[in-house]
Design a protein around this motif. Structure first.
Motif, PDB file in Angstrom:
ATOM      1  N   GLU A 261     -33.510  11.520  19.034  1.00 24.74           N
ATOM      2  CA  GLU A 261     -33.632  12.192  20.339  1.00 24.74           C
ATOM      3  C   GLU A 261     -34.221  13.586  20.216  1.00 24.74           C
ATOM      4  OE1 GLU A 261     -30.778  13.267  24.202  1.00 24.74           O
ATOM      5  OE2 GLU A 261     -29.914  12.390  22.397  1.00 24.74           O
ATOM      6  N   ARG A 262     -33.993  14.242  19.091  1.00 20.76           N
ATOM      7  CA  ARG A 262     -34.479  15.622  18.911  1.00 20.76           C
ATOM      8  C   ARG A 262     -35.994  15.702  18.745  1.00 20.76           C
ATOM      9  NH1 ARG A 262     -31.792  17.266  13.638  1.00 20.76           N
ATOM     10  NH2 ARG A 262     -31.916  14.997  13.302  1.00 20.76           N
ATOM     11  N   ALA A 263     -36.656  14.574  18.493  1.00 18.21           N
ATOM     12  CA  ALA A 263     -38.081  14.601  18.166  1.00 18.21           C
ATOM     13  C   ALA A 263     -38.916  15.244  19.266  1.00 18.21           C
ATOM     14  CB  ALA A 263     -38.574  13.187  17.886  1.00 18.21           C
ATOM     15  N   TYR A 264     -38.480  15.113  20.524  1.00 22.57           N
ATOM     16  CA  TYR A 264     -39.296  15.672  21.609  1.00 22.57           C
ATOM     17  C   TYR A 264     -39.386  17.190  21.527  1.00 22.57           C
ATOM     18  CZ  TYR A 264     -35.473  17.509  24.510  1.00 22.57           C
ATOM     19  OH  TYR A 264     -34.422  18.246  24.998  1.00 22.57           O
ATOM     20  N   LEU A 265     -38.434  17.821  20.811  1.00 23.52           N
ATOM     21  CA  LEU A 265     -38.500  19.272  20.645  1.00 23.52           C
ATOM     22  C   LEU A 265     -39.725  19.672  19.829  1.00 23.52           C
ATOM     23  CD1 LEU A 265     -34.760  20.079  19.848  1.00 23.52           C
ATOM     24  CD2 LEU A 265     -35.937  20.356  22.040  1.00 23.52           C
ATOM     25  N   LEU A 266     -40.189  18.781  18.947  1.00 22.84           N
ATOM     26  CA  LEU A 266     -41.371  19.047  18.128  1.00 22.84           C
ATOM     27  C   LEU A 266     -42.633  18.415  18.687  1.00 22.84           C
ATOM     28  CD1 LEU A 266     -39.936  18.570  14.517  1.00 22.84           C
ATOM     29  CD2 LEU A 266     -40.143  20.679  15.841  1.00 22.84           C
ATOM     30  N   LEU A 267     -42.479  17.275  19.339  1.00 22.91           N
ATOM     31  CA  LEU A 267     -43.653  16.550  19.838  1.00 22.91           C
ATOM     32  C   LEU A 267     -44.005  16.912  21.280  1.00 22.91           C
ATOM     33  CD1 LEU A 267     -42.856  13.069  18.280  1.00 22.91           C
ATOM     34  CD2 LEU A 267     -44.516  14.775  17.473  1.00 22.91           C
ATOM     35  N   GLY A 268     -43.093  17.579  21.964  1.00 21.71           N
ATOM     36  CA  GLY A 268     -43.362  18.099  23.299  1.00 21.71           C
ATOM     37  C   GLY A 268     -43.429  19.616  23.233  1.00 21.71           C
ATOM     38  N   GLY A 269     -43.678  20.238  24.360  1.00 23.08           N
ATOM     39  CA  GLY A 269     -43.752  21.696  24.345  1.00 23.08           C
ATOM     40  C   GLY A 269     -43.913  22.271  25.731  1.00 23.08           C
ATOM     41  N   GLN A 270     -44.053  23.566  25.778  1.00 26.56           N
ATOM     42  CA  GLN A 270     -44.209  24.278  27.042  1.00 26.56           C
ATOM     43  C   GLN A 270     -45.339  25.296  26.910  1.00 26.56           C
ATOM     44  OE1 GLN A 270     -41.201  24.621  25.246  1.00 26.56           O
ATOM     45  NE2 GLN A 270     -40.376  22.716  26.102  1.00 26.56           N
ATOM     46  N   LYS A 271     -46.177  25.346  27.905  1.00 26.05           N
ATOM     47  CA  LYS A 271     -47.230  26.363  27.976  1.00 26.05           C
ATOM     48  C   LYS A 271     -46.711  27.472  28.893  1.00 26.05           C
ATOM     49  CE  LYS A 271     -52.251  26.691  28.651  1.00 26.05           C
ATOM     50  NZ  LYS A 271     -53.452  26.000  29.175  1.00 26.05           N
TER      51      LYS A 271
END
Length: 298
Positions: A261-271
């Motif tokens: 579940e934590r993977a989205y912290l690295l594979l997603g992001g915020q501009k």
């Protein structure tokens, strides 16, 4: 000023204590290990091992609430999620209760949050007016902010610090990245298109000082540099700063297998764009990533 800091022995807290002490402020740090506070934060810093030591007659002019367990370091079991919640939301509830019980209310509460408040924003720029998301990290940040905001009903000025990736060579994400990059083993994450909202530690501390003293500053602030970059660009610029290649890729499916579940912290992001901070007239010391990296590791 007499200032209480939670999380003062962390990466940001230690640098903030140095800046505040150099300006002759009186600092008290809340820590689970109070015997380490003077070594980490400064000999003049007083330590609390518990908020129970904050008596109703204690006078603090400001509270800076930075405490929180690292969000990505351990697998998100239900127990770990509760730990993350307790270290942020429950602690902030306790801070607000101590403020309410105090005979002398602080004038300002600067309370932690993160750009994870917005969830994975894709390529869309997000300023402080953007809505929150529904994933665990976003829900955690939203509850964290809502809890701190309750102090406003007591006449306390409240600022929520939506923190990006804080860059400091002594700790945090940059310190973790440096060893592999120095050996030419640096890698982008997935396709590298996800945005990274970063901030040099010196700018972060300076921004906190602005919010501490600006009588009209309140609400959420994106604690990020004005020029976020993609993970691909970050990888290239860090490799360039270290004069090393960075040919490798950490495949998305491997990260998902390893981190769940934590993977989205690295594979997603915020501009994330710091509209509120620039609106206060703040001028960044390191607005561009290459300049920040040159200062930190060049």
């Amino acid at each position: 000023m007499r200032i209480m800091i939670t999380g003062g022995t962390g990466l940001i807290g230690r640098q903030l204590c140095k800046a505040l002490l150099s300006a002759d402020h009186d600092i008290t740090v809340l820590s689970r290990h109070p015997d380490t506070v003077k070594e980490k934060c400064g000999a003049a810093v007083r330590a609390f091992g518990s908020l129970d030591e904050w008596s109703s007659d204690e006078v603090f002019d400001a509270v800076i609430n930075l405490a929180g367990e690292p969000i990505i370091d351990e697998r998100w079991t239900e127990e770990r999620k509760e730990c993350l919640w307790r270290s942020r939301v429950r602690l902030t509830e306790d801070v607000v209760r101590r403020i309410k019980a105090s005979n002398h209310k602080p004038s300002v509460l600067l309370s932690g949050s993160a750009v994870g408040y917005y969830g994975d924003g894709g390529n869309k720029e997000v300023d402080e007016s953007a809505p929150t998301s529904t994933d665990f990290g976003a829900t955690l940040c939203a509850s964290w902010e809502e809890t701190a905001q309750k102090a406003a009903a007591m006449g306390v000025r409240v600022c929520q610090l939506r923190t990006g990736l804080v860059l400091d060579r002594t700790g945090g994400i940059l310190a973790k990245m440096l060893p592999p990059f120095k050996f030419g083993m640096g890698a982008r994450l997935g396709d590298g298109s996800q945005w990274m909202s970063w901030i040099h530690i010196d700018d972060y501390v300076a921004m906190v000082l602005v919010l501490l003293h600006h009588a009209h500053a309140c609400g959420p602030f994106n604690m990020t540099a004005p020029e976020p970059v993609t993970n691909r660009a970050f990888t290239e610029k860090l490799a360039t700063a270290l004069h090393r290649p960075a040919f490798f890729v950490a495949p998305a499916f491997v990260l998902r297998l390893a981190l769940a579940e934590r993977a989205y912290l690295l594979l997603g992001g915020q501009k994330a764009i710091p509209v509120q901070m620039t609106g206060l007239g703040y001028r960044f010391l390191h607005a561009k990533l290459e300049d920040a990296l040159l200062d930190l590791v060049g």
